[in-house]
Design a protein around this motif. Sequence first.
Motif, mmCIF file in Angstrom:
data_model
loop_
_atom_site.group_PDB
_atom_site.id
_atom_site.type_symbol
_atom_site.label_atom_id
_atom_site.label_comp_id
_atom_site.label_asym_id
_atom_site.label_seq_id
_atom_site.Cartn_x
_atom_site.Cartn_y
_atom_site.Cartn_z
ATOM 1 N N GLY A 68 -0.746 -1.682 -10.428
ATOM 2 C CA GLY A 68 -1.677 -2.750 -10.124
ATOM 3 C C GLY A 68 -3.048 -2.276 -10.575
ATOM 4 O O GLY A 68 -3.525 -1.245 -10.090
ATOM 5 N N THR A 117 -5.552 -3.531 -9.812
ATOM 6 C CA THR A 117 -6.382 -3.645 -8.601
ATOM 7 C C THR A 117 -6.451 -2.286 -7.886
ATOM 8 O O THR A 117 -7.460 -1.980 -7.253
ATOM 9 C CB THR A 117 -5.784 -4.684 -7.643
ATOM 10 O OG1 THR A 117 -4.414 -4.382 -7.423
ATOM 11 C CG2 THR A 117 -5.911 -6.090 -8.190
ATOM 12 N N ASP A 159 -4.645 5.319 -2.962
ATOM 13 C CA ASP A 159 -5.330 5.965 -1.836
ATOM 14 C C ASP A 159 -4.588 7.245 -1.473
ATOM 15 O O ASP A 159 -3.395 7.401 -1.764
ATOM 16 C CB ASP A 159 -5.442 5.026 -0.624
ATOM 17 C CG ASP A 159 -6.637 5.409 0.255
ATOM 18 O OD1 ASP A 159 -7.045 6.594 0.233
ATOM 19 O OD2 ASP A 159 -7.160 4.543 0.974
ATOM 20 N N LEU A 173 4.647 3.231 0.067
ATOM 21 C CA LEU A 173 5.524 2.356 -0.734
ATOM 22 C C LEU A 173 4.666 1.604 -1.751
ATOM 23 O O LEU A 173 3.624 1.045 -1.403
ATOM 24 C CB LEU A 173 6.250 1.374 0.187
ATOM 25 C CG LEU A 173 7.317 0.491 -0.468
ATOM 26 C CD1 LEU A 173 8.435 0.159 0.520
ATOM 27 C CD2 LEU A 173 6.749 -0.802 -1.039
ATOM 28 N N ASP A 174 5.099 1.635 -2.982
ATOM 29 C CA ASP A 174 4.430 0.869 -4.044
ATOM 30 C C ASP A 174 5.408 0.769 -5.203
ATOM 31 O O ASP A 174 6.526 1.311 -5.121
ATOM 32 C CB ASP A 174 3.118 1.566 -4.471
ATOM 33 C CG ASP A 174 2.076 0.570 -5.010
ATOM 34 O OD1 ASP A 174 2.365 -0.073 -6.047
ATOM 35 O OD2 ASP A 174 1.003 0.425 -4.406
ATOM 36 N N LEU A 216 3.406 2.756 -10.444
ATOM 37 C CA LEU A 216 2.213 3.297 -9.802
ATOM 38 C C LEU A 216 2.417 4.769 -9.474
ATOM 39 O O LEU A 216 1.561 5.605 -9.748
ATOM 40 C CB LEU A 216 1.861 2.522 -8.528
ATOM 41 C CG LEU A 216 0.603 3.128 -7.900
ATOM 42 C CD1 LEU A 216 -0.500 2.105 -7.755
ATOM 43 C CD2 LEU A 216 0.893 3.834 -6.610
ATOM 44 N N ALA A 222 -1.625 -2.374 2.910
ATOM 45 C CA ALA A 222 -2.778 -1.764 2.236
ATOM 46 C C ALA A 222 -3.370 -2.699 1.182
ATOM 47 O O ALA A 222 -3.996 -2.254 0.237
ATOM 48 C CB ALA A 222 -2.364 -0.430 1.625
HETATM 49 C C1 LIG Z 1 -5.122 -4.186 -4.063
HETATM 50 S S1 LIG Z 1 -4.068 -2.831 -4.464
HETATM 51 C C2 LIG Z 1 -4.453 -1.885 -3.028
HETATM 52 C C3 LIG Z 1 -4.001 -0.511 -3.074
HETATM 53 C C4 LIG Z 1 -4.515 0.439 -2.001
HETATM 54 N N1 LIG Z 1 -4.814 -0.167 -0.752
HETATM 55 C C5 LIG Z 1 -5.704 1.179 -2.496
HETATM 56 O O1 LIG Z 1 -6.744 1.101 -1.867
HETATM 57 O O2 LIG Z 1 -5.608 1.843 -3.525
HETATM 58 C C6 LIG Z 1 -2.470 -3.532 -4.176
HETATM 59 C C7 LIG Z 1 -1.310 -2.575 -4.405
HETATM 60 O O3 LIG Z 1 -0.113 -3.304 -4.187
HETATM 61 C C8 LIG Z 1 0.856 -2.889 -5.134
HETATM 62 N N2 LIG Z 1 1.825 -3.972 -5.319
HETATM 63 C C9 LIG Z 1 1.622 -5.177 -5.879
HETATM 64 N N3 LIG Z 1 2.739 -5.925 -5.877
HETATM 65 C C10 LIG Z 1 3.686 -5.157 -5.274
HETATM 66 C C11 LIG Z 1 5.066 -5.365 -4.949
HETATM 67 N N4 LIG Z 1 5.671 -6.514 -5.254
HETATM 68 N N5 LIG Z 1 5.735 -4.377 -4.325
HETATM 69 C C12 LIG Z 1 5.120 -3.202 -4.013
HETATM 70 N N6 LIG Z 1 3.810 -2.957 -4.271
HETATM 71 C C13 LIG Z 1 3.104 -3.905 -4.907
HETATM 72 C C14 LIG Z 1 0.070 -2.611 -6.395
HETATM 73 O O4 LIG Z 1 0.767 -1.743 -7.279
HETATM 74 C C15 LIG Z 1 -1.204 -2.006 -5.821
HETATM 75 O O5 LIG Z 1 -1.130 -0.611 -5.752
#
Ligand SMILES: C[S@@+](CC[C@H](N)C(=O)[O-])C[C@H]1O[C@@H](n2cnc3c(N)ncnc32)[C@H](O)[C@@H]1O
Length: 295
Positions: free
Chosen positions: A14, A16, A106, A123-124, A128, A178
């Motif tokens: 992501g 993001t 994080d 979990l991700d 990632l 998260a």
């Molecule tokens: C906005 S980021 C926040 C990450 C974390 N809180 C941080 O501060 O680094 C959202 C996270 O959700 C993960 N993500 C998005 N879709 C997902 C899915 N379907 N299953 C698991 N993780 C997912 C992304 O890879 C990303 O690391």
Amino acid sequence: MSSPALPESLTGVGVTAIGMAMIRARETARPDHLYQDPYAQAFVAAAEREFQDSSADAADVWATVGRLVEVFYQGRTVGVRMGDDSLREAVAAGRKQIVMLGAGLDTHAFRLALPSSVHLIELDVPELFAFKERVLADEHATPTCRRSVVPADLRGDWSAPLLEAGFQPQMPTQWVDAGVLAYLLREQAWQVADTITALSAPDSRFGFGYIPLDAMARRVQPVPGAARIMPGMTTQAAEQERGLGPDAPERLEQTGWSTEFRELAPIAASYGRPLANPSGGGSIIATRQQDAGAG
Ligand SMILES: C[S@@+](CC[C@H](N)C(=O)[O-])C[C@H]1O[C@@H](n2cnc3c(N)ncnc32)[C@H](O)[C@@H]1O
């Protein structure tokens, strides 16, 4: 949250999450920092190298992430500190099992001095962790608590790999959204919440963000390139289509949870960082009732 134009090793990360690492790197460098993440800058630097070595299109994505960081820095950096405080509170209250959903880049297991009796499960998506674990190894990072990673997609079956990673359903768990649930379609987000309910022993906690998605869409809509990085999140429809929705507390209360709302704006002010544009958002903390049993 992925794009085929990104560097191959970062496809599926992501972007993001890279934006959040930028936010933590910026905060860490401030003399009045609200927290420190000693690995955030390493993630940003490694990601930047890969973006620069890739296509011109990837450079555009990188520039967009930078613009989004400007929009989100103030609120999200306070959110990181709020999340840290909640984890410390959970551990002080005796919770030893933490599951971070959408853990991103994080590094709680490394930077919060959590005791070795704590098992923190991240979990991700698999891509990632392919990036994250490489950077952490290069940094010789060592967690202070037991740390497991679960490469899984929350839209599929994630409970089996969670159990394989050593998750103990009979123990009270601190579940942390998260920042991923708001990106999932409502039905998918509720499938995740229902799985959490089914896996939660009494006294478990589930913390998730309440973000007025219509207000967020208004803020990100004018940012060039934002719709590509935050698909589905830049339109007013996000409020109806994404995340657990505004009635999440009521729905959870019907299945054996009690809930409490912690608004971001007053907490930001208490940290000496009043928000310029408070949205009314914050965190909902749900606690599994003693007599709830398995969901
Ligand atoms: C906005 S980021 C926040 C990450 C974390 N809180 C941080 O501060 O680094 C959202 C996270 O959700 C993960 N993500 C998005 N879709 C997902 C899915 N379907 N299953 C698991 N993780 C997912 C992304 O890879 C990303 O690391």
